[in-house]
Design an enzyme around this catalytic site. Structure first.
Site, PDB file in Angstrom:
ATOM      1  N   GLU A   1      -0.842 -16.037 -11.240  1.00  0.00           N
ATOM      2  CA  GLU A   1       0.077 -15.139 -11.937  1.00  0.00           C
ATOM      3  C   GLU A   1       1.522 -15.610 -11.758  1.00  0.00           C
ATOM      4  O   GLU A   1       2.288 -15.625 -12.722  1.00  0.00           O
ATOM      5  CB  GLU A   1      -0.085 -13.702 -11.449  1.00  0.00           C
ATOM      6  CG  GLU A   1      -1.377 -13.079 -11.908  1.00  0.00           C
ATOM      7  CD  GLU A   1      -1.491 -11.603 -11.579  1.00  0.00           C
ATOM      8  OE1 GLU A   1      -0.476 -10.974 -11.221  1.00  0.00           O
ATOM      9  OE2 GLU A   1      -2.604 -11.072 -11.686  1.00  0.00           O
TER      10      GLU A   1
ATOM     11  N   CYS B   1      -6.294  -5.017  -7.818  1.00  0.00           N
ATOM     12  CA  CYS B   1      -6.066  -4.712  -6.403  1.00  0.00           C
ATOM     13  C   CYS B   1      -5.547  -5.934  -5.653  1.00  0.00           C
ATOM     14  O   CYS B   1      -4.984  -5.797  -4.570  1.00  0.00           O
ATOM     15  CB  CYS B   1      -7.318  -4.147  -5.756  1.00  0.00           C
ATOM     16  SG  CYS B   1      -8.774  -5.180  -5.896  1.00  0.00           S
ATOM     17  N   HIS B   2      -5.686  -7.122  -6.248  1.00  0.00           N
ATOM     18  CA  HIS B   2      -5.153  -8.326  -5.602  1.00  0.00           C
ATOM     19  C   HIS B   2      -3.626  -8.317  -5.564  1.00  0.00           C
ATOM     20  O   HIS B   2      -3.030  -9.059  -4.801  1.00  0.00           O
ATOM     21  CB  HIS B   2      -5.660  -9.596  -6.318  1.00  0.00           C
ATOM     22  CG  HIS B   2      -5.229  -9.715  -7.742  1.00  0.00           C
ATOM     23  ND1 HIS B   2      -5.904  -9.090  -8.769  1.00  0.00           N
ATOM     24  CD2 HIS B   2      -4.188 -10.378  -8.309  1.00  0.00           C
ATOM     25  CE1 HIS B   2      -5.299  -9.376  -9.918  1.00  0.00           C
ATOM     26  NE2 HIS B   2      -4.252 -10.151  -9.665  1.00  0.00           N
TER      27      HIS B   2
ATOM     28  N   TYR C   1       0.842  -1.200   0.000  1.00  0.00           N
ATOM     29  CA  TYR C   1       0.000   0.000   0.000  1.00  0.00           C
ATOM     30  C   TYR C   1       0.877   1.250   0.000  1.00  0.00           C
ATOM     31  O   TYR C   1       0.577   2.223  -0.681  1.00  0.00           O
ATOM     32  CB  TYR C   1      -0.949  -0.002   1.206  1.00  0.00           C
ATOM     33  CG  TYR C   1      -1.980  -1.100   1.123  1.00  0.00           C
ATOM     34  CD1 TYR C   1      -3.114  -0.965   0.326  1.00  0.00           C
ATOM     35  CD2 TYR C   1      -1.819  -2.289   1.831  1.00  0.00           C
ATOM     36  CE1 TYR C   1      -4.056  -1.979   0.242  1.00  0.00           C
ATOM     37  CE2 TYR C   1      -2.760  -3.306   1.745  1.00  0.00           C
ATOM     38  CZ  TYR C   1      -3.871  -3.140   0.946  1.00  0.00           C
ATOM     39  OH  TYR C   1      -4.804  -4.150   0.854  1.00  0.00           O
TER      40      TYR C   1
ATOM     41  N   ASN D   1     -12.658  -0.719  -5.014  1.00  0.00           N
ATOM     42  CA  ASN D   1     -12.449  -1.031  -6.426  1.00  0.00           C
ATOM     43  C   ASN D   1     -13.614  -1.862  -6.972  1.00  0.00           C
ATOM     44  O   ASN D   1     -13.797  -3.007  -6.553  1.00  0.00           O
ATOM     45  CB  ASN D   1     -11.123  -1.796  -6.586  1.00  0.00           C
ATOM     46  CG  ASN D   1     -10.907  -2.320  -7.981  1.00  0.00           C
ATOM     47  OD1 ASN D   1     -11.483  -1.845  -8.951  1.00  0.00           O
ATOM     48  ND2 ASN D   1     -10.053  -3.323  -8.088  1.00  0.00           N
TER      49      ASN D   1
END
Length: 156
Positions: A150, A123-124, A92, A115
């Site tokens: 990912e 945002c993950h 953050y 979001n």
């Protein structure tokens, strides 16, 4: 008029909404049979195709018009989130620094929480300063799965 489709993914039912030629929402639905109205427009079909490609590991970027409703600050944060590369994470605090407001970590967290276009605005990919998974509208299990997905496809 807003149109929404809900379809099944490996993470459960996902809904995508569009209005006036732009995606306005991506959410995890309770049931793939939920009825929300509208029709499967060409844009929604393309969004579904791109999302399924992402979840299959064959797509690393999205090419869709997005129009999330929010404050100017929230929109700035969401834009910064979209700049985080596939397979990478930021804290953050790092996102706050990216937007030029290094003391706004908490506000960045609140913008993340609001979001409306999950996954497409990733945002993950934002973690706590200690590297731990914190907060995700669809739950930490989904966040963990997205990051794992990912990571497993990042070098391909």
């Amino acid at each position: 008029m807003q149109n929404t489709v809900i379809f099944q993914t490996l993470l459960g039912p996902v809904g995508i909404s569009e209005q006036d030629g732009a995606i306005t929402e991506l959410f995890f639905a309770k049931d793939a049979q939920d009825s929300v109205g509208g029709q499967a427009t060409p844009l929604l079909k393309e969004a579904e195709k791109q999302l399924l490609g992402y979840l299959a590991g064959t797509r690393k970027m999205f090419d869709l018009p997005l129009a999330a409703e929010g404050t100017e600050f929230q929109k700035t944060v969401w834009e910064a989130l979209r700049s985080i590369p596939y397979g990478e994470t930021r804290s953050y605090k790092q996102v706050a620094e990216i937007i030029g407001q290094p003391d706004a970590s908490r506000a960045v967290g609140m913008a993340n929480n609001k979001n409306p276009i999950l996954i497409l605005t990733p945002c993950h990919r934002v973690l706590g300063s200690d590297g731990k998974l914190v907060g995700y509208a669809a739950g930490l299990d989904i966040k963990k799965e997205l990051l794992k997905l990912e990571k497993s496809h990042v070098s391909r």
